[in-house]
Design an enzyme around this catalytic site. Sequence first.
Site, PDB file in Angstrom:
ATOM      1  N   LYS A 177     -43.730  31.594  -6.442  1.00  0.00           N
ATOM      2  CA  LYS A 177     -42.338  31.329  -6.808  1.00  0.00           C
ATOM      3  C   LYS A 177     -41.435  30.927  -5.624  1.00  0.00           C
ATOM      4  O   LYS A 177     -40.297  31.389  -5.526  1.00  0.00           O
ATOM      5  CB  LYS A 177     -41.731  32.563  -7.497  1.00  0.00           C
ATOM      6  CG  LYS A 177     -42.405  32.921  -8.803  1.00  0.00           C
ATOM      7  CD  LYS A 177     -41.838  34.172  -9.425  1.00  0.00           C
ATOM      8  CE  LYS A 177     -42.255  35.419  -8.690  1.00  0.00           C
ATOM      9  NZ  LYS A 177     -42.035  36.659  -9.441  1.00  0.00           N
ATOM     10  N   ASP A 221     -43.254  43.446 -11.958  1.00  0.00           N
ATOM     11  CA  ASP A 221     -42.193  43.409 -12.981  1.00  0.00           C
ATOM     12  C   ASP A 221     -42.747  43.536 -14.401  1.00  0.00           C
ATOM     13  O   ASP A 221     -42.083  44.064 -15.298  1.00  0.00           O
ATOM     14  CB  ASP A 221     -41.304  42.155 -12.852  1.00  0.00           C
ATOM     15  CG  ASP A 221     -42.080  40.852 -12.752  1.00  0.00           C
ATOM     16  OD1 ASP A 221     -43.322  40.889 -12.717  1.00  0.00           O
ATOM     17  OD2 ASP A 221     -41.438  39.778 -12.704  1.00  0.00           O
TER      18      ASP A 221
HETATM   19  C1  BGC Z   1     -46.162  36.657  -9.872  1.00  0.00           C
HETATM   20  C2  BGC Z   1     -46.309  37.878 -10.746  1.00  0.00           C
HETATM   21  C3  BGC Z   1     -45.021  38.129 -11.503  1.00  0.00           C
HETATM   22  C4  BGC Z   1     -44.582  36.890 -12.234  1.00  0.00           C
HETATM   23  C5  BGC Z   1     -43.283  37.081 -12.996  1.00  0.00           C
HETATM   24  C6  BGC Z   1     -45.636  35.476 -10.659  1.00  0.00           C
HETATM   25  O1  BGC Z   1     -45.371  34.406  -9.810  1.00  0.00           O
HETATM   26  O2  BGC Z   1     -47.391  36.307  -9.286  1.00  0.00           O
HETATM   27  O3  BGC Z   1     -46.659  39.000  -9.978  1.00  0.00           O
HETATM   28  O4  BGC Z   1     -45.234  39.183 -12.410  1.00  0.00           O
HETATM   29  O5  BGC Z   1     -44.417  35.837 -11.325  1.00  0.00           O
HETATM   30  O6  BGC Z   1     -42.240  37.427 -12.166  1.00  0.00           O
END
Ligand code: BGC
Length: 472
Positions: free
Chosen positions: A175, A211
């Site tokens: 992200k 989360d």
């Molecule tokens: C992460 C996860 C997370 C999800 C939602 C992903 O990019 O790898 O760990 O739960 O985003 O936030």
Amino acid sequence: MATERECLCAKNTPKPLPTVEPADQKVKEALKNLMLDDDVLKRIMTKFRQDVEAGLKKATQPTSAVKCYVTYVQDLPTGSEKGRYLALDLGGTNFRVLLIELCETHFEMKSRIFAIPKAEMVGPGDKMFDHIAECLATFLKQEHLDTEPISLGFTFSFPCQQVGLTKGILIRWTKGFQCSGVEGNDVVQLLREAIARRGDIKLNVTAILNDTTGTLMSCAWRNRNCKIGLIIGTGTNACYVEKQQNAEFFDEPDKGSGNVIINTEWGAFGDDGGIDFCVTDYDREIDKNSINPGKQLFEKMISGMYMGELARLIILKFTKDGLLFGGKSSPLLEEREKFETKFVSDIEGDLQGVYTKQKPILQKLGLGHATDADMMNIRFICEVVSRRAAGLVSATLAALLNKMGEPHVTIGVDGSVYRFHPYFHGLMMHKISELVDPGRKFDLMLSEDGSGRGAALVAAVAAAKDEAVVTN
Ligand code: BGC
């Protein structure tokens, strides 16, 4: 404030889904490879189930795209947790600090949002943890809580290999984050060190969680059927309740319920080429331009960080091919990430045949020359993009529901795409029902502040356990 139950009811009577058509059949034809039929979704279900099974086993996890990390959260809350806890929620461009007071029948919560400057998202890791510790100190001082030790649940929403409830090794950033010196390290330790460097606050980090786990815990507090936690926001992921005996990496002696929460990290589904049969050139372009090429393919086909950009790439291509705007583009349409995911929700939020929200968006993008036919086509493109996302998520959820084999499972959901897209909930209800084994019941429950309260609940359950150990 509405309770989850009220939200559930409101959400479970979804708006009727619109049946939209483009103005131009050529547009529909050009979008064919993004319109996934049930046969394709069923192939996805089969592959996902195989990857989940592989992720749970020691021999096959290293080569499985879906890692299925053990969370060490075994006990769902009982609803009788009490006390005051702190939660830290880090997973996007903002992070939140929350103070939560759990009482028998309700909870009270104060929170503050702090921004993470873009430079810190990609700078040295210790700098970012220092910034977080500083914000924690500001919050605690403001609440006059800087003198007594307080338990903290740390929601860290990135793929982590957990080694117990208070140790999480970051496998990789996702992200848009890329801080150096964090991957391969224990993030709880990094946070503790940053707190110690300041020396002005007393915090006891009692749990680290994803989360999805926070969302599951938060919803399970009210609803005992809740056994899946789902996020469709900036990123996407799901966790679910699995039997400890099926989770080979769970190396603590069988305890409590015999269950353990598994963080699937399904964002990485497809990273091994396993779903190439439905990956398009647009997806490849998004991946190529991202900060983490080759990683999180499934996430890039679904989540809020990429949905707007996906729509932009399609609109741009169609403009160049003469299918939109009389072939006349605009400098902003040519610029990456200028078509926000929010625009997709807004455009679909217009009543059919009316373009009240769409017009100003196109104006802002320098596309004021759009005709009604263009706007009808743009709406159709947005529909195709969001329906594909909802279809993909529904397929993997249906696969999980079938694997779990429970008669009735509530799925706790959070995330901006699910919350703000006008039809996402309805699309998912509809598609999961079509894909799931007959006789399995499910519902989708919007989580009220999933990650934050969930972190406090995990901290509370952990603290209760520690007390039980001390008193026994
Ligand atoms: C992460 C996860 C997370 C999800 C939602 C992903 O990019 O790898 O760990 O739960 O985003 O936030």
